[in-house]
Scaffold this active site. Structure first.
Site, mmCIF file in Angstrom:
data_model
loop_
_atom_site.group_PDB
_atom_site.id
_atom_site.type_symbol
_atom_site.label_atom_id
_atom_site.label_comp_id
_atom_site.label_asym_id
_atom_site.label_seq_id
_atom_site.Cartn_x
_atom_site.Cartn_y
_atom_site.Cartn_z
ATOM 1 N N ARG A 1 3.026 24.016 -2.579
ATOM 2 C CA ARG A 1 3.518 22.631 -2.588
ATOM 3 C C ARG A 1 2.441 21.576 -3.374
ATOM 4 O O ARG A 1 1.110 21.988 -3.350
ATOM 5 C CB ARG A 1 3.382 22.135 -1.035
ATOM 6 C CG ARG A 1 3.905 20.450 -0.929
ATOM 7 C CD ARG A 1 3.046 19.646 -0.328
ATOM 8 N NE ARG A 1 3.681 18.240 -0.308
ATOM 9 C CZ ARG A 1 2.971 17.392 0.213
ATOM 10 N NH1 ARG A 1 1.725 17.400 0.893
ATOM 11 N NH2 ARG A 1 3.558 16.117 0.062
ATOM 12 N N TYR B 1 -1.478 22.856 -3.421
ATOM 13 C CA TYR B 1 -1.846 23.492 -2.396
ATOM 14 C C TYR B 1 -1.098 25.320 -2.355
ATOM 15 O O TYR B 1 0.030 25.035 -2.622
ATOM 16 C CB TYR B 1 -1.103 22.817 -0.809
ATOM 17 C CG TYR B 1 -1.849 21.368 -0.774
ATOM 18 C CD1 TYR B 1 -2.937 20.972 -0.094
ATOM 19 C CD2 TYR B 1 -1.166 20.463 -1.554
ATOM 20 C CE1 TYR B 1 -3.462 19.987 0.302
ATOM 21 C CE2 TYR B 1 -1.625 18.875 -1.138
ATOM 22 C CZ TYR B 1 -2.724 18.729 -0.375
ATOM 23 O OH TYR B 1 -3.229 17.584 -0.144
ATOM 24 N N ASP C 1 -7.424 6.714 2.348
ATOM 25 C CA ASP C 1 -7.584 6.435 1.158
ATOM 26 C C ASP C 1 -8.580 5.157 1.101
ATOM 27 O O ASP C 1 -8.298 3.981 1.638
ATOM 28 C CB ASP C 1 -6.513 6.159 0.219
ATOM 29 C CG ASP C 1 -5.748 7.565 0.180
ATOM 30 O OD1 ASP C 1 -5.720 8.128 1.313
ATOM 31 O OD2 ASP C 1 -4.912 7.763 -0.766
ATOM 32 N N ASN D 1 -2.517 17.218 -6.392
ATOM 33 C CA ASN D 1 -3.014 18.251 -5.452
ATOM 34 C C ASN D 1 -2.301 19.338 -5.314
ATOM 35 O O ASN D 1 -1.073 19.114 -5.039
ATOM 36 C CB ASN D 1 -2.933 17.611 -4.079
ATOM 37 C CG ASN D 1 -4.030 16.508 -3.851
ATOM 38 O OD1 ASN D 1 -4.946 16.362 -4.690
ATOM 39 N ND2 ASN D 1 -4.261 15.693 -2.663
ATOM 40 N N TYR E 1 -13.231 9.594 -8.499
ATOM 41 C CA TYR E 1 -14.200 8.952 -7.508
ATOM 42 C C TYR E 1 -14.843 10.240 -6.737
ATOM 43 O O TYR E 1 -14.477 11.280 -6.587
ATOM 44 C CB TYR E 1 -13.610 8.085 -6.656
ATOM 45 C CG TYR E 1 -12.631 8.481 -5.718
ATOM 46 C CD1 TYR E 1 -13.057 8.651 -4.250
ATOM 47 C CD2 TYR E 1 -11.298 8.704 -5.990
ATOM 48 C CE1 TYR E 1 -11.935 9.203 -3.263
ATOM 49 C CE2 TYR E 1 -10.512 9.386 -4.998
ATOM 50 C CZ TYR E 1 -10.849 9.436 -3.816
ATOM 51 O OH TYR E 1 -9.830 9.912 -2.784
ATOM 52 N N HIS F 1 -4.544 9.812 7.974
ATOM 53 C CA HIS F 1 -3.415 10.679 7.772
ATOM 54 C C HIS F 1 -4.078 12.326 7.189
ATOM 55 O O HIS F 1 -5.084 12.335 6.836
ATOM 56 C CB HIS F 1 -2.386 10.262 6.672
ATOM 57 C CG HIS F 1 -2.960 9.755 5.333
ATOM 58 N ND1 HIS F 1 -3.528 8.603 4.977
ATOM 59 C CD2 HIS F 1 -3.129 10.569 4.212
ATOM 60 C CE1 HIS F 1 -3.851 8.548 3.855
ATOM 61 N NE2 HIS F 1 -3.501 9.701 3.208
ATOM 62 N N HIS G 1 -8.016 11.381 6.888
ATOM 63 C CA HIS G 1 -8.846 10.414 6.008
ATOM 64 C C HIS G 1 -7.930 9.331 5.847
ATOM 65 O O HIS G 1 -6.769 9.080 6.094
ATOM 66 C CB HIS G 1 -9.152 11.076 4.629
ATOM 67 C CG HIS G 1 -8.160 11.292 3.748
ATOM 68 N ND1 HIS G 1 -7.070 12.479 3.930
ATOM 69 C CD2 HIS G 1 -7.555 10.681 2.677
ATOM 70 C CE1 HIS G 1 -6.045 12.221 3.166
ATOM 71 N NE2 HIS G 1 -6.184 11.244 2.558
#
Length: 363
Positions: free
Chosen positions: A251, A169, A180, A167, A113, A240, A178
């Protein structure tokens, strides 16, 4: 000062404006590490702390964490994540599958998206699903090693997941505060952490240049192999994020979600002459992943940013001849004079000045 009878300028100013002492706010002592500006602010501060505690409890009520992945499970899944990264580096995924940023890469599978800078119109509620087929399918190993185990442990119902995002990192990476998109995804939001321990923070505010993050309403430790589910207040009513200081080692997190049946979707784009040919079993659709022109720097989040003006100043000091350099000045007028002087100097002897030209890089 002695002729006027005053030995201290503050005494003279006080005699000229005696009414100011009556309206001047009184500052009290420090209390609990915080400075109270007004005498009557203690009650307000107490109310503020109580509200934060109530909100933190609401967030906590919307969070569920379980540990169902062993160290062996984690190592197996982490090896598969490395394969995803390697495949993306070779450019074997569709365009919208890979989203690169400094210190953080995202890999969308099943559904992707638009968000952030990709939005034509900014703001919550403007996110849109891509047309079907714009991102790659969820890898089989995600179904076998992750989703299947969550279903067996009654974390999610069978058939719930149709969107998986990985994700990845690097140290110092982050994701800003943000929610979701509520109009895109059902609840709960399920995430599984790998490679290292980290934390999820709720209710933070980000500031940039340099990056700074306010104190969270709730700090939630997230261990390697743990499963975190967000619903209710934690998913819908508060933001969050992941702070740079909470990513001390590499991570990765696999986020598993279900899209709403009525989620808005972008219209299917008509392939133009510049678009790649349609994929076939014999010839898969190979697109180069989106890349950032900035290279990941693990120490970037912990180092002061260099202003663009300072960068230009340094460049000019290299370009200008020795007798035109001036140190210790950073005013706009001096910069303009240096710029004009440099231009005129370049025009006099282009060939001689070629060795002194500095390659300009985008920042």
């Amino acid at each position: 000062m002695a002729a006027s009878g005053y030995t201290d300028l503050r005494e003279k100013l006080k005699s000229m404006t005696p009414h100011r002492d009556d309206c001047k706010p009184k500052v009290s002592d420090y209390s609990n590490g915080r400075k109270r500006k007004y005498q009557d602010s203690e009650e307000d501060y107490s109310d503020y702390e109580e509200q934060r505690e109530v909100e933190a409890q609401k967030v906590q009520d919307g969070i569920r964490q379980v540990n169902i992945f062993s160290s062996v499970d984690c190592a197996h899944i982490e090896a598969k994540i490395d394969e995803i990264v390697s495949t993306a580096e070779r450019g074997l995924y569709r365009e919208h599958t890979v989203d690169r940023a400094p210190l953080r890469n995202k890999y969308f599978f099943g559904e992707g998206y638009t968000y952030g800078a990709q939005l034509e119109k900014r703001g919550p509620g403007q996110e849109r699903l891509y047309p079907k087929g714009e991102v790659d399918d969820i890898p089989d190993w995600v179904h076998e090693l992750v989703i299947k185990k969550l279903v067996e442990n009654r974390v999610i119902p069978e058939g719930f997941v149709n969107s998986a995002v990985i994700n990845d990192y690097q140290p110092g990476g982050c994701i800003v505060s943000h929610v979701d998109p509520i109009h895109i995804f059902e609840r709960p939001i399920v995430s599984v952490s790998f490679f290292s321990d980290s934390a999820l923070c709720f209710g933070c505010k980000f500031q940039f240049k340099p990056i700074r993050v306010s104190e969270p309403v709730l700090f939630l430790p997230v261990r390697r192999g743990s499963v975190t589910m967000l619903s209710g207040y934690a998913a819908d009513e508060i933001t969050h994020c992941i702070r740079p200081q909470d990513i001390k080692e590499r991570r990765a997190v696999i986020i598993l979600r279900k899209t709403r049946s009525d989620a808005p979707r972008l219209e299917t784009k008509v392939l133009s002459a510049t678009d790649p040919p349609a994929a076939t079993p014999e010839r898969p659709w190979i697109l180069k992943p989106k890349r950032s022109h900035r290279k990941a720097d693990p120490d970037a989040a912990h180092r002061p940013r260099v202003l663009e003006m300072d960068k230009e100043e340094n460049r000019r000091s290299v370009v200008l001849p020795e007798h035109r350099r001036k140190s210790g000045s950073s005013s706009e007028n001096y910069w303009r004079r240096s710029h004009e002087a440099s231009d005129s100097y370049d025009d006099t002897d282009d060939n001689a000045n070629t060795a002194r030209k500095v390659k300009m890089r985008r920042h």
